[in-house]
Every structure is written in C-alpha cells, then in structure tokens.
Design a protein around this motif. Structure first.
Motif, short mmCIF file in Angstrom:
data_model
loop_
_atom_site.label_atom_id
_atom_site.label_comp_id
_atom_site.label_asym_id
_atom_site.label_seq_id
_atom_site.Cartn_x
_atom_site.Cartn_y
_atom_site.Cartn_z
N THR A 108 0.01 4.19 9.95
CA THR A 108 0.36 3.84 8.58
C THR A 108 -0.23 5.14 8.27
N PHE A 109 0.10 4.88 7.07
CA PHE A 109 -0.61 6.19 6.13
C PHE A 109 0.01 5.85 4.50
N LEU A 110 -1.17 6.30 3.62
CA LEU A 110 -1.40 5.90 2.61
C LEU A 110 -0.89 6.38 1.94
N VAL A 111 0.40 5.40 1.30
CA VAL A 111 1.09 6.38 0.65
C VAL A 111 1.03 5.37 -1.23
N SER A 112 1.11 6.97 -2.56
CA SER A 112 0.61 6.20 -3.66
C SER A 112 1.42 6.25 -4.25
N ARG A 113 2.18 5.14 -5.39
CA ARG A 113 3.40 5.58 -6.50
C ARG A 113 3.30 6.62 -6.75
N ASN A 114 2.40 6.89 -7.56
CA ASN A 114 2.21 8.12 -8.40
C ASN A 114 0.99 9.20 -7.70
N TYR A 166 -0.19 0.91 -4.35
CA TYR A 166 -0.76 2.28 -3.38
C TYR A 166 0.36 0.75 -2.51
N VAL A 167 1.00 1.76 -0.95
CA VAL A 167 0.69 0.59 0.68
C VAL A 167 1.03 1.33 1.33
N GLN A 168 0.48 0.46 2.47
CA GLN A 168 0.03 1.28 3.98
C GLN A 168 1.82 0.85 4.57
N LEU A 169 2.03 2.46 4.86
CA LEU A 169 3.28 2.84 5.15
C LEU A 169 3.32 3.11 6.64
N PHE A 170 4.66 3.07 7.11
CA PHE A 170 5.08 3.50 9.33
C PHE A 170 5.47 4.90 8.40
N ALA A 180 7.57 6.57 5.24
CA ALA A 180 6.57 7.27 4.48
C ALA A 180 7.14 8.61 4.03
N SER A 181 7.78 9.65 4.60
CA SER A 181 7.71 11.18 4.88
C SER A 181 9.10 11.01 3.92
#
Length: 331
Positions: free
Chosen positions: A116-122, A187-191, A195-196
C-alpha cells in the motif's frame, strides 16, 4: 500380384493410427482451484505465470477465483471449495490458534513487503510522517495485513493511530477508494493501481510507501491444508516450480512487458497505469524473487501482529511454513 485396399478401409486404418498419436500429445491436465483474496497488480507474478504458460508447462490447469477477503479465502480452503489460497500469512495463524485439526500451511511466498501507499487528498511538499497528526485517516480493515503493517509503520514514526489520528476503519476493503473519492478522509492507505489512478486524476497524491517502511514480511502467500499437501505432493511441487519460473521471469523482465502480460486480468486499467504500478512494486522489492518464506520474515510478521494486538498466540516457523518444496524446485 498387388493387393489393393479399398479407400474406405484405408481411411479407417489411418484414423486408427493417428488418433492414438494425437492423444499422446494431449495429456490430461490436472485442475487446481485457487482462491485469491483480491485482484491486485501486487500479484503480478501469478498473472504472469498464467499468461506465459508456466502452469500449463507443468500440466496444471488453473481455475482462479477472486473471493474478496482473507476470511473468505480461509472458508474456501477449509470447506474444500479451493485447493490453494492466496492470502496474507496471518490468516493461517488465526486458523491454527483456533485449534484446527488440519492446519493451513504456507508453502510459496508471492509478495514480501506491504503493497500500500499513503495518498494525501491535497498536494504536500516535503512530506514528513508527523504531518499526519490530527488528520482524518482512512485506514484498512482491522486484523488484516494492510491495517497491521500500516499501524506498525505509523508507530515507527512516533504516531499513535488511536490517539493521534481520527482513524476510520469501518469501511469494507472494496469500498475504501470510492469512500476517499467521495470526500471521506484527508489521507488514505491504497493499493495500486488505485493510488496511481487517483494521482493522475488529481484526486490524491502519493506521499509515501508503506512497503519501503515495513521491512520484509510474508504479505501474500500461497497456502493449502496439510492434508491436501500430503495427498498431492507432486502437484504442489509442480505448482511451486511454475511459481518460481514466474518470479524469475518478473525479476528479469522490464515493467512494460510485465504490464502487457498481466493486462488481460485488468481489462479496465490502461497499460500505462499498469506499467507505472508494476514499476513501483519492482523498484521497492515487493515481488518475492523465490517462493521461500524464511524464519526472519515469519518472526517479523508476528512482531507486527503483536504490535497491533492481533497475535492470538506465537507460532513457530516450522509449524505453519514448508520451505522444503521451494528449496527442491530452486535446486
């Protein structure tokens, strides 16, 4: 004096000779039923093995079913609805701790880091982990590998998930990305590839990788009941040999060609996104290059489970892991 054979009899004789020869070239394949926990680019070596014919070369016909959840994989295995499961190794520990008379044995590791990757909204410049404090974090299902590794990494960076975050964990795995897209969480934890995809669409920004932070861990492993392995040892060996061929192929093949090989399993995902996701996983060493789940990785898993308060009991490596088959096909 020449003896002539009637045309009809000649045709019959030809068929009698040809049919057995054709049959010799079409040996019956053995069907193996696999239950995978989800459909993910993270499992690229499996789809590459299918597409490149590595299982077929071993005389195996694979029936692949996505059952959407670790508990469902275990249910499929224990009820004989599947022969082999692809799921996180923690599930075998849960089953063993409940006193299973026919334990589920890990025999072939597929992935060796978190995926997983940490994805930020901003968009965040110069991200540091402490920027998460006080934020709304859309996490993964409690008790699963993504959640446990995620919390392990957060604690490693001095963040108490329960007290430093507004932690949301009540959303099903399949709905996490859509929940974030609709506005839930900072923030969200995504595969991958989600994420991309979010990054390309401007809905989110990848700021960190849990995989690079987690260390080696048996994140996703092929496993089967002990009874199945005892009764089908040659079949499991063939399966593991095909897996190892695929792992070596992925390790030595460029990301674009891997993306092309697995695209039939991700028809709704653009080739460019697939290539990008494969390249991320390859660059951080997520794909195991051989099927062996070693003792250090097994112990790291249990440390992560214990940190998360999810380890029901400590289980020895030799109790639920079989490396003999992998060692044999590698040698």
């Amino acid at each position: 004096m020449k003896k002539w054979i009637k045309p009809g009899l000649a045709l019959l004789l030809s068929l009698v000779l040809i049919i057995p020869l054709a049959a010799c070239g079409q040996e019956k394949k053995e069907t193996i039923r696999i239950a995978e926990v989800t459909r993910s680019i993270f499992y690229a070596p499996l789809y590459a093995a299918l597409n490149e014919g590595f299982f077929e070369d071993e005389g195996l016909d694979i029936e692949l079913t996505t059952v959407w959840g670790g508990d469902k994989v275990m249910t499929s295995l224990l009820s004989d609805g599947a022969d082999i499961g692809l799921v996180g190794s923690e599930t075998s520990i849960y089953v063993y701790a409940r006193g299973a008379s026919d334990p589920v044995i890990n025999f072939g590791q597929l992935t060796q880091t978190d995926g997983t990757f940490l994805v930020s909204r901003n968009e965040v410049e110069d991200f540091t982990w402490d920027q998460l404090k006080g934020s709304t974090f859309l996490g993964q299902r409690k008790g699963g590998m993504p959640q446990m590794v995620g919390e392990f990494v957060l604690k490693k960076h001095g963040i108490d998930p329960q007290n430093d975050l507004n932690l949301i964990q009540n959303i099903d795995f399949a709905n996490i990305s859509s929940a974030f897209a609709s506005g839930t969480g900072e923030y969200v934890q995504l595969f991958e590839p989600q994420a991309s995809i979010f990054e390309r669409e401007g809905r989110g920004h990848i700021v960190a990788s849990f995989g690079t932070e987690s260390g080696h861990v048996p994140y996703t492993t092929f496993m089967a009941k002990q009874s199945f392995m005892d009764e089908n040892d040659e079949t499991v060996e063939k399966f593991t040999r095909a897996l190892y061929k695929a792992q070596q192929w992925v390790a030595n093949t460029d990301s674009k060609k891997i993306a092309e090989a697995i695209q039939p399993y991700f028809e709704d995902t653009e080739l460019e996104i697939l290539e990008m996701a494969v390249d991320r996983y390859k660059s951080q060493g997520s794909f195991a290059t051989d099927p062996i789940l070693d003792e250090e990785e097994w112990n790291n898993l249990q440390t992560i489970m214990e940190e998360a308060g999810e380890l029901p009991k400590e289980v020895g490596h030799d109790e639920l892991v079989n490396t003999t088959i992998a060692e044999k096909v590698m040698n």
